[in-house]
Design an enzyme around this catalytic site. Structure first.
Site, short mmCIF file in Angstrom:
data_model
loop_
_atom_site.label_atom_id
_atom_site.label_comp_id
_atom_site.label_asym_id
_atom_site.label_seq_id
_atom_site.Cartn_x
_atom_site.Cartn_y
_atom_site.Cartn_z
N GLU A 48 3.97 11.40 6.65
CA GLU A 48 3.82 10.36 5.64
C GLU A 48 4.53 10.73 4.34
O GLU A 48 5.12 9.88 3.69
CB GLU A 48 2.34 10.08 5.38
CG GLU A 48 1.66 9.35 6.52
CD GLU A 48 2.31 8.01 6.86
OE1 GLU A 48 2.94 7.40 5.97
OE2 GLU A 48 2.22 7.57 8.01
N TYR A 131 -1.15 5.01 -1.25
CA TYR A 131 -0.67 4.65 0.08
C TYR A 131 -0.87 5.79 1.07
O TYR A 131 -1.43 5.61 2.16
CB TYR A 131 0.82 4.26 0.06
CG TYR A 131 1.39 4.37 1.45
CD1 TYR A 131 1.10 3.40 2.40
CD2 TYR A 131 2.09 5.50 1.85
CE1 TYR A 131 1.54 3.53 3.71
CE2 TYR A 131 2.53 5.64 3.16
CZ TYR A 131 2.25 4.65 4.07
OH TYR A 131 2.65 4.81 5.37
N ASP A 149 1.97 -0.50 2.14
CA ASP A 149 3.29 -0.01 1.76
C ASP A 149 4.22 -1.22 1.59
O ASP A 149 3.78 -2.37 1.67
CB ASP A 149 3.83 0.96 2.81
CG ASP A 149 4.34 0.22 4.03
OD1 ASP A 149 3.76 -0.84 4.36
OD2 ASP A 149 5.30 0.67 4.65
#
Length: 303
Positions: A48, A131, A149
DNA sequence: AACTCGTGGCA
DNA sequence: TTGCCAAGAGT
């Protein structure tokens, strides 16, 4: 305390939306290694952070190297931060590498070497924002969080709101909408998040959306409105040539290239404008990406 | 709130 | 060719 906000769609419409997107994801999801059954929460976290503002194709080889070399947070924490910066290679935004190393240290020292499963503790880690905390909690642990996102915001803008593009930055209204659209059951909510992201990445793309391949085509608010053009302000392009960002990139590329410390003369060769070069080098030192040595040379951070 | 921070592929 | 932009975060 808080209950799920009323969806603007109604229960039946919401169920239809969930069913279509989840069925599409079952058939079209990419086979990415950070989604494999043998993935670890640490691997998900690394993916991520790497994927922030960075395309999947560029992340793939670096992610495979990272999780093989540093299978756990403690493995990375045992290294010098400069090794993380070097292994970051050319993924861009190298402060992410530094923060990932700092996060690994925090995980080792404050979390028993494990990635926490709750949003608040994830959010407290360096480089982990709203996020990424939601994404790790959801994708790695199956927790129910709105994962918002740019892909998700674009899909919501078109399919639900009827706008061509999302707002320039995440708005409270967009966040509320994402929460309102979240399925009730945590496992379903987790699949929903990654499925909407995937739809935005593969079909509902920013430039040329493949509407013919979209499971929502006949109910997309934007399509039903006649695909109106974006009405808000145009996005500001990112300047590049001659900017500090370019100079910083050049300087750091020199330092990444070799294992040995580099002289000021070697750094001077990468950019002719001495004042700008000096300013950028100072900035890199201030950011902790470069370490000045007593002999006047420079290297990637050792501590 | 607006701005900064890398990199490279693609239309 | 050049502008756009790709799973944001920090200040």
């Amino acid at each position: 305390m808080s209950t799920t906000p009323a969806s603007p769609l109604g229960a039946a419409s919401l169920r239809d939306l969930h069913a279509r997107v989840l069925a599409w994801y079952d058939d079209h999801a990419r086979d990415l290694p950070w989604r494999a059954p043998d993935r670890t929460p640490w691997g998900v976290l690394v993916s991520e952070v790497m994927l922030q503002q960075t395309p999947v194709a560029r992340v793939l080889p670096r992610w495979l190297e990272w999780v093989q070399r540093w299978p756990t947070p403690s493995d990375l924490a045992a290294e010098a931060p400069g090794e993380a910066v070097r292994a970051w290679d050319r993924l861009g935004y190298p402060r992410r590498a530094l923060r990932l190393h700092a996060a690994a240290v925090a995980l080792r020292d404050e979390h028993g070497g494990e990635v926490p499963d709750d949003h608040a503790r994830l959010l407290a880690l360096p480089g982990i924002g709203s996020y990424t905390a939601a994404a790790v909690a959801s994708f790695a642990f199956g927790r129910r969080h709105a994962v918002v996102d740019t892909n998700v915001r674009r899909v919501h803008a078109r399919a639900v709101t009827g706008a061509a593009e999302p707002a320039p930055a995440l708005t409270a209204a967009e966040q509320r909408l994402a929460v309102a659209l979240l399925p009730d059951e945590a496992p379903t909510a987790a699949r929903w998040g990654v499925a909407v992201m995937e739809l935005g990445a593969l079909v509902c793309t920013a430039r040329s959306p493949r509407c013919d391949d979209c499971p929502l085509l006949d109910r997309c608010a934007w399509v039903l409105a006649g695909r109106p053009a974006h009405d808000g302000p145009a996005r500001r392009g990112q300047a590049w040539a001659g900017t500090d960002r370019q100079v910083r990139g050049r300087l750091l590329a020199v330092l990444r290239a070799g294992a040995d410390p580099v002289t000021a003369e070697e750094l001077a060769a990468c950019w002719p404008d001495a004042p700008q070069r000096a300013r950028c080098l100072d900035g890199l030192v201030a950011d902790g990406l470069v370490e000045p040595l007593d002999d006047g040379r420079y290297c990637l951070p050792r501590t």
